[in-house]
Design a protein around this motif. Structure first.
Motif: not given
Length: 140
Positions: A86-96, A115-118
């Motif tokens: 979940v933390i990795n997915a949040v990092i992806m959303l922050l990167a967006e 989530f899947i992308g992370a």
């Protein structure tokens, strides 16, 4: 100092490859390229955009992710480490979010896509890890 910059460049290049794989495989994640050329005639804009977004992800992983991991430590322990996804997915959303502010159009439609992308991003970086480790080692 030069070694740190070299390792950052190697991680960014590997991250750009991983991001390309994620965008190719996951339907809810896309990257839009700027309308005006970034450099000269614009023939390298796709590469520059991938590198810029990968650099954003590398910086977020180095700065924000440790804080999120520390704050989420109890949940990570309770879920036996699954909360780190979940933390990795949040990092992806922050990167967006950061990439859109800077004009590099990373678009993630849903949290599920992030989530899947992370997960895919982590797998590709794991596969590229030995190569990036060899390239980034002993450059100080």
């Amino acid at each position: 100092m030069l070694g740190s910059l070299w390792r950052f460049a190697v991680r960014t290049a590997a991250g750009a490859v991983a991001l390309w794989v994620v965008i190719s495989l996951i339907d809810g994640i896309s990257l839009s390229f700027p309308a005006t050329p970034l450099y000269q005639d614009g023939q390298h804009d796709q590469l520059l955009t991938f590198l810029a977004v990968a650099a954003i992800i590398v910086v977020l992983n180095a700065t924000v992710k440790p804080v999120l991991k520390l704050l989420g430590l109890p949940l990570t322990i309770i879920t036996l480490g699954l909360f780190s996804l979940v933390i990795n997915a949040v990092i992806m959303l922050l990167a967006e979010y950061v990439s859109n502010i800077m004009g590099f159009g990373l678009h993630i439609e849903t949290f599920g896509a992030a989530f899947i992308g992370a997960i895919v991003l982590a797998l590709v970086n794991w596969i590229l890890g030995p190569i990036t480790g060899l390239l980034g080692a002993n450059k100080d």
